[in-house]
Scaffold this active site. Structure first.
Site, mmCIF file in Angstrom:
data_model
loop_
_atom_site.group_PDB
_atom_site.id
_atom_site.type_symbol
_atom_site.label_atom_id
_atom_site.label_comp_id
_atom_site.label_asym_id
_atom_site.label_seq_id
_atom_site.Cartn_x
_atom_site.Cartn_y
_atom_site.Cartn_z
ATOM 1 N N ASP A 1 -8.992 -0.229 1.407
ATOM 2 C CA ASP A 1 -8.933 0.239 0.015
ATOM 3 C C ASP A 1 -10.176 -0.184 -0.757
ATOM 4 O OD1 ASP A 1 -6.509 1.276 0.629
ATOM 5 O OD2 ASP A 1 -5.338 0.105 -0.796
ATOM 6 N N THR B 1 -3.005 5.192 -4.174
ATOM 7 C CA THR B 1 -1.953 5.933 -3.467
ATOM 8 C C THR B 1 -0.575 5.707 -4.096
ATOM 9 O OG1 THR B 1 -1.839 4.101 -1.904
ATOM 10 C CG2 THR B 1 -3.138 5.990 -1.246
ATOM 11 N N THR B 2 -0.345 4.523 -4.669
ATOM 12 C CA THR B 2 0.935 4.259 -5.339
ATOM 13 C C THR B 2 0.966 4.964 -6.692
ATOM 14 O OG1 THR B 2 0.934 2.089 -4.270
ATOM 15 C CG2 THR B 2 2.530 2.437 -6.034
ATOM 16 N N ASP C 1 0.855 -1.184 0.000
ATOM 17 C CA ASP C 1 0.000 0.000 0.000
ATOM 18 C C ASP C 1 0.897 1.241 0.000
ATOM 19 O OD1 ASP C 1 -2.613 1.376 0.384
ATOM 20 O OD2 ASP C 1 -1.678 1.986 2.257
#
Length: 545
Positions: A405, A107-108, A74
């Site tokens: 997520d 988020t990545t 994550d």
């Protein structure tokens, strides 16, 4: 002449000047040197998380200063736990956190995109283009990309009667996580949890009503969704019943203990009679407390604070089960779920303030002594709890992050029921559109447009690299097919099924998440390009330059 550091003093002609603290240790970066420093820092952070992108992405093992190990892919968690010194690196950490707070997923990707934009900005700076022109060009290109994203987005059915489409989206999110071996079950749990608390008419989801609890032991497949509240407590006395039906709950924030004066006090017990009198007073107080609770019609007392052992025994004698040391957030969730009121004083407890639940039962886990209480069939059944199981604490923690997520993505679809296709398909389509727009510009911004289009390709390139494919060949193949067929659903075949149509593979992503990624990454890069003067004050300020 002497003066305190940082103070105003005067020279021999009476002219004032300031002595700056640690002036001899100061370093200063200006102009292109400062911008290059920012760009290098951003690229390093992006390269760190780049390998974690996609269904075949690798995990990172983060070891804290006290030796605690976290294994995750994550992006927000990786960056939060990294010890980043460079101030621009810290901005990328905050960027990932912003995406996590706003959307919960991507988020990545947002950091990889920001790193690629910074890399393109560096190339344009080397060509002599002013950073302001680059920043403005990126912003214009972002607007075109977002407009194109809205055009290629497809309407998505969100209905409590047909949950299969939502499950497919949740599976796309969970495909890159550790828990993907049971991602169908986890996707179903995430969808059911969101639909249980969602207001589909107003397109709103109250996230506070979904609680994710973890318990070490068992398998990931033992994870379950409870339509109620799970609390990591047991009955206050081992002889109290383990299952109660048609329960009326008193939710108390006052302890079953003798009252104490609020001011400083001293009590001298000088004789046996004094002690007996004090003991009698305590027993009368306990009896009074239990009577208040019992007279209100309570069949289960839930208390935020502790019980005296004597009060606990008295509750058992009065056949009044009780739970003690229940945390504040759990107390609030129980009150919401059961429709009860939180009562701060025994005197204020009435029948109208009691919560109602159909079943309260104790869960035991295998042969261990671990037990938890489940409050189900609540009068306001919208509050739900996901109880995550796993072989060790690290696996449980990662499963909780993964479920978070998936829940966030389903929530995004409830708020805005439109999707684009994954596997880098949306990014390639936007890249082709922005590159085509660049050819129509006569101004200097056309270079920034082309740089933006190339930066968008960093996502499918990273997906292909992480899947063991020849990245450039895979990207060129998809771009050629998208250009010839004008189909925005063609992406990188990460799972190597022989089919690059993401529509048929059911690789679906929320358009809200993609739009936010583009906007946040562009805004951050624009801000970084406008910083051209950095001053480091030795030990007093930034140490990363």
């Amino acid at each position: 002449m002497t003066a305190m550091p940082g103070s105003i003093t005067f020279d021999e002609y009476g002219r004032p000047f300031i002595i700056i603290r640690d002036q001899d240790q100061q370093k200063r970066l200006t102009g292109l040197d400062a911008l290059k420093s920012h760009i290098n820092a951003g690229k390093q952070i992006a390269n760190t998380v780049r390998t974690s992108l996609g269904p075949k992405g690798l995990d990172k093992m983060m070891v804290s200063s006290d030796g605690e190990v976290t294994v995750t892919n994550d992006g927000a968690t990786i960056l939060k736990m990294m010890d980043v010194e460079h101030e621009v690196g810290k901005l990328l950490v905050q960027l990932s956190q912003s995406q996590d707070d706003e959307i919960g997923d991507g988020t990545t990707g947002v950091v990889v995109l920001a790193g690629a934009l910074l890399e393109q900005a560096g190339t344009l700076l080397d060509r002599g283009i002013h950073p302001i022109r680059i920043a403005d060009g990126f912003e214009l290109a972002c607007q075109r990309a977002v407009e194109h994203l809205d055009k290629i987005a497809e309407l998505f059915p969100v209905s409590a009667d047909n949950v299969e489409p939502l499950i497919k989206v949740a599976k796309t999110t969970l495909g890159s996580k550790i828990i993907n071996k049971c991602h169908r079950q986890m996707a179903e749990i995430a969808v059911q949890a969101v639909l249980a608390v969602a207001d589909l008419e107003n397109r709103d989801v109250n996230f506070e009503l979904i609680k994710v609890e973890g318990k070490v032991g068992g398998r990931l497949e033992d994870t379950l969704l409870v339509k109620g509240v799970v609390i990591d407590k047991t009955m206050s006395h081992p002889q109290m019943p383990k299952e109660l039906k048609d329960v009326k709950l008193a939710i108390l924030t006052c302890p079953f203990e003798p009252p104490k004066p609020k001011t400083k006090h001293k009590l001298d017990v000088s004789s046996t009679e004094d002690y007996k009198e004090l003991r009698k007073y305590e027993q009368e107080k306990f009896a009074e407390m239990v009577k208040y609770v019992k007279d209100a019609g309570t069949t289960l007392a839930i208390c935020q604070w502790g019980f005296d052992d004597e009060a606990n025994h008295m509750l058992l004698q009065q056949h009044l089960p009780a739970i003690r040391w229940v945390g504040g957030p759990e107390i609030e969730l129980i009150a919401i779920a059961t429709g009860g009121r939180i009562v701060p004083r025994f005197e204020e407890l009435t029948a109208e303030k009691l919560g109602k639940a159909g079943l309260v039962r104790e869960l035991s886990f295998g042969t261990t002594k671990d037990k938890m209480l489940v409050i189900e069939e609540c009068s306001n059944s919208r509050a739900v709890t996901i109880l995550v199981r796993g072989g060790n604490a690290m696996l449980v923690a990662e499963a909780k992050r993964s479920l978070h997520d998936a829940i966030c993505v389903v929530r995004s679809l409830v708020k805005e029921p439109r999707v684009v296709y994954g596997g880098g398909a949306a990014e390639i389509s936007c890249s082709l559109h922005v590159a085509a727009q660049a050819d129509q510009l006569a101004s200097l911004e056309q270079y920034a447009f082309r740089g933006f289009a190339e930066a968008l390709e960093s996502i499918p390139l990273a997906l292909a690299e992480n899947s063991g494919l020849s990245a450039v060949h895979a990207l060129a193949d998809v771009k050629a097919k998208q250009s010839s067929t004008n189909d925005p659903a063609l992406g990188i075949d990460c799972m190597q099924t022989g089919n690059m149509n993401m529509r048929e593979q059911h690789v679906i992503e929320s358009v809200r998440s993609k739009r936010q990624q583009l906007i946040l990454a562009t805004q951050l890069v624009k801000m970084i390009l406008k910083i051209d003067d950095v001053r480091s004050m030795g030990d007093q300020g930034s140490q990363g330059y």
